[in-house]
Design a protein around this motif. Structure first.
Motif, mmCIF file in Angstrom:
data_model
loop_
_atom_site.group_PDB
_atom_site.id
_atom_site.type_symbol
_atom_site.label_atom_id
_atom_site.label_comp_id
_atom_site.label_asym_id
_atom_site.label_seq_id
_atom_site.Cartn_x
_atom_site.Cartn_y
_atom_site.Cartn_z
ATOM 1 N N SER A 1 0.838 -1.205 0.000
ATOM 2 C CA SER A 1 0.000 0.000 0.000
ATOM 3 C C SER A 1 0.875 1.260 0.000
ATOM 4 N N PHE B 1 -0.723 -1.416 -9.603
ATOM 5 C CA PHE B 1 -1.404 -2.562 -10.216
ATOM 6 C C PHE B 1 -2.756 -2.771 -9.563
ATOM 7 N N GLY C 1 -5.981 -6.134 -9.562
ATOM 8 C CA GLY C 1 -6.149 -7.550 -9.892
ATOM 9 C C GLY C 1 -5.164 -8.394 -9.106
ATOM 10 N N LEU D 1 -1.972 -10.148 -7.836
ATOM 11 C CA LEU D 1 -0.551 -9.783 -7.802
ATOM 12 C C LEU D 1 0.292 -10.701 -8.694
ATOM 13 N N TYR E 1 0.287 -13.041 8.772
ATOM 14 C CA TYR E 1 -0.407 -12.325 7.686
ATOM 15 C C TYR E 1 0.150 -12.748 6.326
ATOM 16 N N MET F 1 -0.985 -18.893 -1.152
ATOM 17 C CA MET F 1 -1.999 -18.713 -2.207
ATOM 18 C C MET F 1 -1.324 -18.289 -3.510
#
Ligand code: PNS
Length: 167
Positions: free
Chosen positions: A14, A74, A76, A78, A102, A109
Motif C-alpha cells: 500500500s 497494479f 487484480g 498480484l 499475515y 496462495m
C-alpha cells in the motif's frame, strides 16, 4: 511471460506512505536482484491518506538513488501482474510474528496460483522493525515526532496533509 533482462522482483504494498523500513528493504533487495519494481495496489476498498498518484510521486522521489528500482501500480491478482512484468520474485518484509501470520497464507496462495513465482522474505532492519505506515500516521495526528521514521520529503507531505488540514 515477456522476455526480461535478468531477475526481476516485485515489491507490492500500500505504501501509504513509504517509510524508512520500506526503503531499507528496497535498497537491500536492489543488491540481490537485477531489477526491483515497487508496485502500489490500487485498492478501492481501503481509505488511503494519499492517492496512488501521490504515493507514486513520493516513491519516485526516494528511489532516484537506485538505478535498478522503478515504481508502478497494479490491480487484480498480484501474481498475474508479476507475470506480466516478467518477475520471478515477490518481495515482502517481515517485522514480527504477526507479519508472518499475515504473510504465510498470501505467499501460499500466490504459490498455488503461479508456482513459478517465489515470495522472498527479508527481515526488517533492526532499526526499522517497529515502524509501520499506520503508526506513523497515528503519531503525527496526535502531535508526536516522526523524524527518522520516514524520508524527509514524506515527512513534509505528511505534515501538510494531516496538520495542514487542521490549520
Ligand atoms: O502493504 P500491504 O497493504 O500489506 O500489501 C498487501 C498486498 C498488496 C501485498 C496484497 O493485498 C495483495 O497482494 N493484493 C493483490 C490481490 C491478490 O493478488 N490477492 C490474492 C493473493 S493473496
Amino acid at each position: 511471460m515477456p522476455k526480461q533482462e535478468g531477475r526481476v522482483a516485485i515489491y507490492p504494498g500500500s505504501f501509504d506512505p513509504i517509510t524508512l523500513g520500506h526503503l531499507d528493504l528496497i535498497e537491500r533487495c536492489s543488491k540481490l536482484t537485477d531489477k526491483v519494481i515497487v508496485a502500489i495496489l490500487r485498492n478501492e476498498d481501503k481509505q488511503p491518506l494519499f492517492t496512488v498518484e501521490e504515493r507514486m510521486e513520493m516513491l519516485d522521489e526516494v528511489i532516484r538513488a537506485y538505478p535498478n528500482v522503478s515504481v508502478d501500480s497494479f490491480d487484480g491478482l498480484l501474481v498475474d501482474y508479476a507475470s506480466e512484468r516478467g518477475a520471478t520474485m515477490i518481495l515482502r518484509g517481515i517485522r514480527a510474528l504477526t507479519d508472518y501470520e499475515y504473510e504465510l497464507p498470501m505467499a501460499l496462495m500466490n504459490r498455488r496460483l503461479r508456482p513459478e513465482i517465489e515470495t522472498i522474505f527479508l527481515m526488517a532492519g533492526e532499526a526499522y522493525a517497529f515502524i509501520s505506515s499506520r503508526l506513523v500516521k497515528e503519531v503525527i495526528r496526535l502531535g508526536g515526532n516522526i523524524s527518522g521514521l520516514v524520508p524527509p520529503t514524506v515527512e513534509v507531505r505528511l505534515k501538510n496533509r494531516i496538520l495542514g488540514e487542521r490549520a
